[in-house]
Design a protein around this motif. Structure first.
Motif, PDB file in Angstrom:
ATOM      1  N   ILE A  83       0.845  -1.207   0.000  1.00  0.00           N
ATOM      2  CA  ILE A  83       0.000   0.000   0.000  1.00  0.00           C
ATOM      3  C   ILE A  83       0.875   1.250   0.000  1.00  0.00           C
ATOM      4  O   ILE A  83       0.630   2.201  -0.739  1.00  0.00           O
ATOM      5  CB  ILE A  83      -0.955  -0.003   1.213  1.00  0.00           C
ATOM      6  N   LEU A  84       1.917   1.239   0.818  1.00  0.00           N
ATOM      7  CA  LEU A  84       2.814   2.394   0.883  1.00  0.00           C
ATOM      8  C   LEU A  84       3.555   2.606  -0.432  1.00  0.00           C
ATOM      9  O   LEU A  84       3.754   3.741  -0.870  1.00  0.00           O
ATOM     10  CB  LEU A  84       3.804   2.245   2.037  1.00  0.00           C
ATOM     11  N   LYS A  85       3.961   1.525  -1.089  1.00  0.00           N
ATOM     12  CA  LYS A  85       4.622   1.645  -2.385  1.00  0.00           C
ATOM     13  C   LYS A  85       3.706   2.318  -3.395  1.00  0.00           C
ATOM     14  O   LYS A  85       4.118   3.206  -4.142  1.00  0.00           O
ATOM     15  CB  LYS A  85       5.024   0.266  -2.915  1.00  0.00           C
ATOM     16  N   LYS A  86       2.452   1.893  -3.412  1.00  0.00           N
ATOM     17  CA  LYS A  86       1.485   2.472  -4.335  1.00  0.00           C
ATOM     18  C   LYS A  86       1.246   3.947  -4.014  1.00  0.00           C
ATOM     19  O   LYS A  86       1.153   4.787  -4.910  1.00  0.00           O
ATOM     20  CB  LYS A  86       0.170   1.696  -4.299  1.00  0.00           C
ATOM     21  N   ALA A  87       1.154   4.260  -2.726  1.00  0.00           N
ATOM     22  CA  ALA A  87       0.927   5.646  -2.319  1.00  0.00           C
ATOM     23  C   ALA A  87       2.095   6.529  -2.724  1.00  0.00           C
ATOM     24  O   ALA A  87       1.899   7.640  -3.228  1.00  0.00           O
ATOM     25  CB  ALA A  87       0.702   5.733  -0.815  1.00  0.00           C
ATOM     26  N   VAL A  88       3.320   6.052  -2.554  1.00  0.00           N
ATOM     27  CA  VAL A  88       4.498   6.824  -2.929  1.00  0.00           C
ATOM     28  C   VAL A  88       4.511   7.048  -4.431  1.00  0.00           C
ATOM     29  O   VAL A  88       4.810   8.143  -4.913  1.00  0.00           O
ATOM     30  CB  VAL A  88       5.796   6.120  -2.454  1.00  0.00           C
ATOM     31  N   ALA A  89       4.155   6.023  -5.198  1.00  0.00           N
ATOM     32  CA  ALA A  89       4.128   6.157  -6.653  1.00  0.00           C
ATOM     33  C   ALA A  89       3.110   7.220  -7.077  1.00  0.00           C
ATOM     34  O   ALA A  89       3.376   8.032  -7.967  1.00  0.00           O
ATOM     35  CB  ALA A  89       3.808   4.817  -7.299  1.00  0.00           C
ATOM     36  N   ILE A  90       1.965   7.235  -6.438  1.00  0.00           N
ATOM     37  CA  ILE A  90       0.924   8.208  -6.775  1.00  0.00           C
ATOM     38  C   ILE A  90       1.356   9.614  -6.386  1.00  0.00           C
ATOM     39  O   ILE A  90       1.218  10.566  -7.153  1.00  0.00           O
ATOM     40  CB  ILE A  90      -0.411   7.840  -6.092  1.00  0.00           C
ATOM     41  N   ILE A  91       1.895   9.756  -5.195  1.00  0.00           N
ATOM     42  CA  ILE A  91       2.301  11.068  -4.682  1.00  0.00           C
ATOM     43  C   ILE A  91       3.480  11.630  -5.467  1.00  0.00           C
ATOM     44  O   ILE A  91       3.542  12.829  -5.733  1.00  0.00           O
ATOM     45  CB  ILE A  91       2.638  10.982  -3.172  1.00  0.00           C
ATOM     46  N   SER A  92       4.402  10.773  -5.863  1.00  0.00           N
ATOM     47  CA  SER A  92       5.608  11.260  -6.526  1.00  0.00           C
ATOM     48  C   SER A  92       5.405  11.532  -8.015  1.00  0.00           C
ATOM     49  O   SER A  92       6.289  12.058  -8.674  1.00  0.00           O
ATOM     50  CB  SER A  92       6.751  10.264  -6.330  1.00  0.00           C
TER      51      SER A  92
END
Length: 101
Positions: A83-92
Motif C-alpha cells: 500500500i505504501l509503495k502504491k501511495a508513494v508512486a501516486i504522490i511522486s
C-alpha cells in the motif's frame, strides 16, 4: 458495557495520575471513561504491590503458535508495504504531467 479489559500500561498511567499528579479518583475515572470504582481498586493494588501490580504474565508460546502468528504478521506487513509503495508512486507522480500544461 460488560467486563472490559484494560491494558497494563493504561492501568499504570491511570494510577500515576492519582498517585503522582494528585488527581481525584472519580475525576480520572470520568476523564478516561473507566467504570466507577475500578480505579480505586487499581490504586489499592498499586499501593499493596507497587511495580508488580500490573505486570503482564504470559504463558510461553508453542513453536507452532509462534510460527502461525509470525506468518500472519508477515502477511500484514507485506500488505502495508505494498500500500505504501502504491501511495508513494501516486504522490511522486508529477502533477503537471497529466494536466496538459
Amino acid at each position: 458495557m460488560g467486563n472490559r479489559r484494560y491494558d497494563p500500561d493504561f492501568k499504570r498511567e491511570a494510577v500515576r495520575m492519582v498517585v503522582e499528579d494528585g488527581l481525584k479518583i472519580r475525576e480520572v475515572e470520568q476523564n478516561l471513561g473507566i467504570t466507577y470504582g475500578v480505579l480505586k481498586g487499581w490504586v489499592q493494588k498499586h499501593r499493596d504491590h507497587q511495580d508488580a501490580a500490573f505486570s503482564v504474565r504470559t504463558a510461553p508460546e508453542s513453536p507452532e503458535a509462534e510460527l502461525k502468528r509470525l506468518r500472519k504478521e508477515n502477511e500484514r506487513l507485506q500488505r502495508e508495504r505494498d500500500i505504501l509503495k502504491k501511495a508513494v508512486a501516486i504522490i511522486s507522480t508529477d502533477p503537471h504531467r497529466y494536466s496538459g500544461s
